[in-house]
Motif scaffolding. Structure first.
Motif, PDB file in Angstrom:
ATOM      1  N   ASP A 102       0.834  -1.209   0.000  1.00 41.26           N
ATOM      2  CA  ASP A 102       0.000   0.000   0.000  1.00 41.26           C
ATOM      3  C   ASP A 102       0.870   1.261   0.000  1.00 41.26           C
ATOM      4  O   ASP A 102       0.531   2.265  -0.639  1.00 41.26           O
ATOM      5  N   ILE A 103       1.991   1.212   0.736  1.00 35.90           N
ATOM      6  CA  ILE A 103       2.899   2.361   0.758  1.00 35.90           C
ATOM      7  C   ILE A 103       3.520   2.573  -0.621  1.00 35.90           C
ATOM      8  O   ILE A 103       3.604   3.702  -1.118  1.00 35.90           O
ATOM      9  N   ALA A 104       3.931   1.480  -1.259  1.00 32.58           N
ATOM     10  CA  ALA A 104       4.535   1.595  -2.594  1.00 32.58           C
ATOM     11  C   ALA A 104       3.547   2.181  -3.601  1.00 32.58           C
ATOM     12  O   ALA A 104       3.932   2.942  -4.500  1.00 32.58           O
ATOM     13  N   LYS A 105       2.275   1.848  -3.459  1.00 30.25           N
ATOM     14  CA  LYS A 105       1.275   2.336  -4.419  1.00 30.25           C
ATOM     15  C   LYS A 105       1.016   3.837  -4.285  1.00 30.25           C
ATOM     16  O   LYS A 105       0.458   4.455  -5.193  1.00 30.25           O
ATOM     17  N   ILE A 106       1.445   4.429  -3.170  1.00 34.31           N
ATOM     18  CA  ILE A 106       1.367   5.893  -3.055  1.00 34.31           C
ATOM     19  C   ILE A 106       2.180   6.532  -4.170  1.00 34.31           C
ATOM     20  O   ILE A 106       1.789   7.546  -4.759  1.00 34.31           O
ATOM     21  N   VAL A 107       3.318   5.902  -4.485  1.00 29.30           N
ATOM     22  CA  VAL A 107       4.176   6.398  -5.560  1.00 29.30           C
ATOM     23  C   VAL A 107       3.641   5.954  -6.921  1.00 29.30           C
ATOM     24  O   VAL A 107       3.514   6.760  -7.851  1.00 29.30           O
ATOM     25  N   PHE A 266      -0.498  12.909  14.517  1.00 28.49           N
ATOM     26  CA  PHE A 266      -0.180  13.047  13.091  1.00 28.49           C
ATOM     27  C   PHE A 266      -1.420  13.420  12.281  1.00 28.49           C
ATOM     28  O   PHE A 266      -1.386  14.307  11.424  1.00 28.49           O
ATOM     29  N   GLU A 267      -2.539  12.761  12.561  1.00 31.48           N
ATOM     30  CA  GLU A 267      -3.773  13.062  11.832  1.00 31.48           C
ATOM     31  C   GLU A 267      -4.234  14.495  12.081  1.00 31.48           C
ATOM     32  O   GLU A 267      -4.660  15.193  11.154  1.00 31.48           O
ATOM     33  N   GLY A 290       0.187   7.019   7.040  1.00 29.39           N
ATOM     34  CA  GLY A 290      -0.087   6.865   8.467  1.00 29.39           C
ATOM     35  C   GLY A 290      -0.848   5.589   8.771  1.00 29.39           C
ATOM     36  O   GLY A 290      -0.518   4.862   9.717  1.00 29.39           O
ATOM     37  N   SER A 291      -1.856   5.275   7.964  1.00 29.88           N
ATOM     38  CA  SER A 291      -2.655   4.064   8.167  1.00 29.88           C
ATOM     39  C   SER A 291      -1.812   2.813   7.980  1.00 29.88           C
ATOM     40  O   SER A 291      -1.890   1.868   8.778  1.00 29.88           O
ATOM     41  N   ALA A 292      -0.992   2.792   6.930  1.00 30.26           N
ATOM     42  CA  ALA A 292      -0.156   1.618   6.670  1.00 30.26           C
ATOM     43  C   ALA A 292       0.883   1.422   7.769  1.00 30.26           C
ATOM     44  O   ALA A 292       1.195   0.285   8.144  1.00 30.26           O
TER      45      ALA A 292
END
Length: 401
Positions: A102-107, A266-267, A290-292
C-alpha cells in the motif's frame, strides 16, 4: 490498474518444505519490504516501488507454503496449541507485506505526497538505490568479499534479484552477476559512485524544497518517527518469539501504544496543514502512509502474541533461532550501574562491551532511537541492544552492577 498487471499469478501446489527456512525467509522479506517501501516514498522512486510489489507477491507464496507445512505438522492437540502462534506469525508477516505494498502504491498510483516528505530525510540518513548490474561492470562475477564494498565505501548490497529469484542478506561469498537487480544502501557521499560503477549510469537524487507549513513539518517528522518505531517493533517482535522473551514482547506492546499516540497527533497536524497547504489533495498520501504504518505496528503485536499469552514456543521456531548469530536484548539500567552516565556515540556505548544500543525507553520521555542521535545512558533507562550472545551476557551484568 495494478502496476504489475499482466504478470502471471504463481501456481502453488503442496510440496514438503522446511517450515523453519520459510519462517526465516518471511522474516527477512518483511524487514526488507518495510525498508524498500518507505525508501520508495522518501526518494519518489517508482523502480523501488515496483520491487516492493514483486516482493509482496513472493511473500504471498511464502505464506501459502508456510500454512501448508504447518497444517501437515499438526498431529495432536498439543501440536495445535504450539503451532497456533506460528500461524499468527505467518499472517502478521503477510500483513506487513500488504502494508508495504500500500505504501509503494502511493508512488505508483500518484496518490499524492508533499515534497516535505523528501525534505524530511536527515542529512545523516543512508540512501537506498536500485540499479541493474551492467555486463561491463567491474563488479560482475566477483564476490562481495572480493569487492569489499562495505569496508571501502560504507555501501552495502542489501539484496539482489536474479530474474524471479531473490537473494536476501547476501553474504561474502555471494557473487554479483550481469543483469542482477541490486539494492544498495549507504552514505550519500559514496553511493553515487558505487551505483555508477555497478550500473554504468548516474543516480540522480530528487531535488526537494523545504516545507513552509509548520503543521505539515510536524506531520512529516511524526510519520518518519512512526516508521522507525514500527520497524523497531517488528524487529523486537521476531526476537521476542525466537528467544521466547516476555520482556521483549512487552516492549513491542509499549511501542505499539506509542505509535497509536503518534498517529492521533499526526492526523490532527495533517488536517490542520490542509487549511494552509497550496494543494491539500497532495496530503492524501500522508494519510495512506499513516494508516499503513499503524498496520505494521499492529502486526508486530500479532507476531509476539504467543509469547504474551505464555504459550510455549514450538520447536520449529526454536530451530530458527540458530539462523541468527546476533540477538536483540532488553536490559534495565540500575541507577547504581557503571552504565549510568555513559555516552553512546554512533550507537556504541563508551564501555568495553561490544553491544550496539538501537533504542532507549526513558521513563517520562518515551522512546529515543539511538540511530537518530547520540545519547547518554541514565539510570532506569530500558535499553534495546543488538550483539552476540556472549556480549549480551556481559552487558546485562554491567547494567545491573
Amino acid at each position: 490498474m495494478d502496476p504489475l498487471e499482466g504478470e502471471a499469478s504463481v501456481s502453488i501446489e503442496y510440496e514438503p518444505v522446511n517450515v523453519k527456512d520459510v519462517l526465516v525467509e518471511m522474516k527477512d522479506t518483511a524487514e526488507l519490504l518495510i525498508d524498500l517501501s518507505y525508501s520508495a516514498v522518501l526518494h519518489s522512486s517508482e523502480e523501488i516501488a515496483r520491487e516492493v510489489l514483486r516482493l509482496e507477491e513472493r511473500m504471498d507464496v511464502l505464506e501459502m507454503r508456510a500454512r501448508m507445512g504447518l497444517m501437515m505438522a499438526v498431529r495432536n492437540p498439543d501440536d495445535a496449541e504450539q503451532l497456533a502462534p506460528v500461524l499468527g506469525i505467518v499472517a502478521a508477516a503477510d500483513d506487513v507485506s500488504d502494508a508495504a505494498g500500500d505504501i509503494a502504491k502511493i508512488v505508483l498510483e500518484d496518490i499524492g505526497l508533499p515534497e516535505a516528505m523528501r525534505a524530511a530525510l536527515p542529512e545523516a540518513v543512508e540512501t537506498l538505490v536500485r540499479g541493474v548490474v551492467d555486463p561491463d561492470s567491474a563488479y560482475v562475477d566477483r564476490t562481495l568479499a572480493a569487492i569489499d564494498l562495505e569496508s571501502e565505501t560504507g555501501v552495502r548490497v542489501i539484496a539482489l534479484r536474479r530474474g524471479d529469484e531473490w537473494l536476501l542478506n547476501p553474504g561474502p561469498e555471494t557473487a554479483i552477476r550481469a543483469d542482477d537487480v541490486a539494492l544498495l544502501r549507504g552514505p550519500d557521499v559514496a553511493i553515487g559512485d558505487v551505483c555508477e560503477t555497478m550500473t554504468g549510469t548516474t543516480d540522480e537524487p530528487p531535488v526537494t524544497d523545504t516545507p513552509g507549513v509548520e503543521d505539515l513539518e510536524r506531520a512529516v517528522d511524526t510519520i518518519v518517527h512512526m516508521k522507525n518505531l514500527s520497524e523497531l517493533a517488528v524487529d523486537l517482535a521476531y526476537s521476542a518469539v525466537l528467544f521466547d522473551s516476555e520482556p521483549l514482547a512487552e516492549e513491542v506492546r509499549n511501542l505499539e501504544v506509542e505509535v497509536d499516540a503518534l498517529e492521533s497527533r499526526f492526523e490532527a497536524w495533517t488536517l490542520r496543514a490542509a487549511a494552509d497547504a497550496p494543494d491539500p489533495i497532495a496530503l492524501r498520501g500522508l494519510i495512506h502512509l499513516g494508516s499503513a504504518t499503524e498496520v505494521i505496528s499492529d502486526a508486530a503485536i500479532d507476531i509476539s502474541e504467543g509469547v504474551l499469552r505464555e504459550i510455549d514456543v514450538h520447536p520449529v521456531v526454536q530451530l530458527a533461532v540458530e539462523e541468527s548469530d546476533e540477538i536483540i536484548t532488553r536490559v534495565e539500567v540500575d541507577p547504581s550501574s557503571d552504565l549510568d552516565g555513559t555516552a553512546i556515540v554512533g550507537g556504541v556505548p563508551n564501555t568495553e562491551s561490544t553491544m550496539s544500543v538501537i533504542a532507549i525507553r526513558r521513563p517520562g520521555d518515551g522512546w529515543l532511537l539511538v540511530g537518530d542521535a547520540d545519547a547518554e545512558i541514565r539510570g532506569d533507562d530500558v535499553l534495546i541492544s543488538k550483539g552476540t550472545r556472549t556480549a549480551a551476557a556481559a552487558f546485562e551484568e554491567l547494567a545491573a552492577s
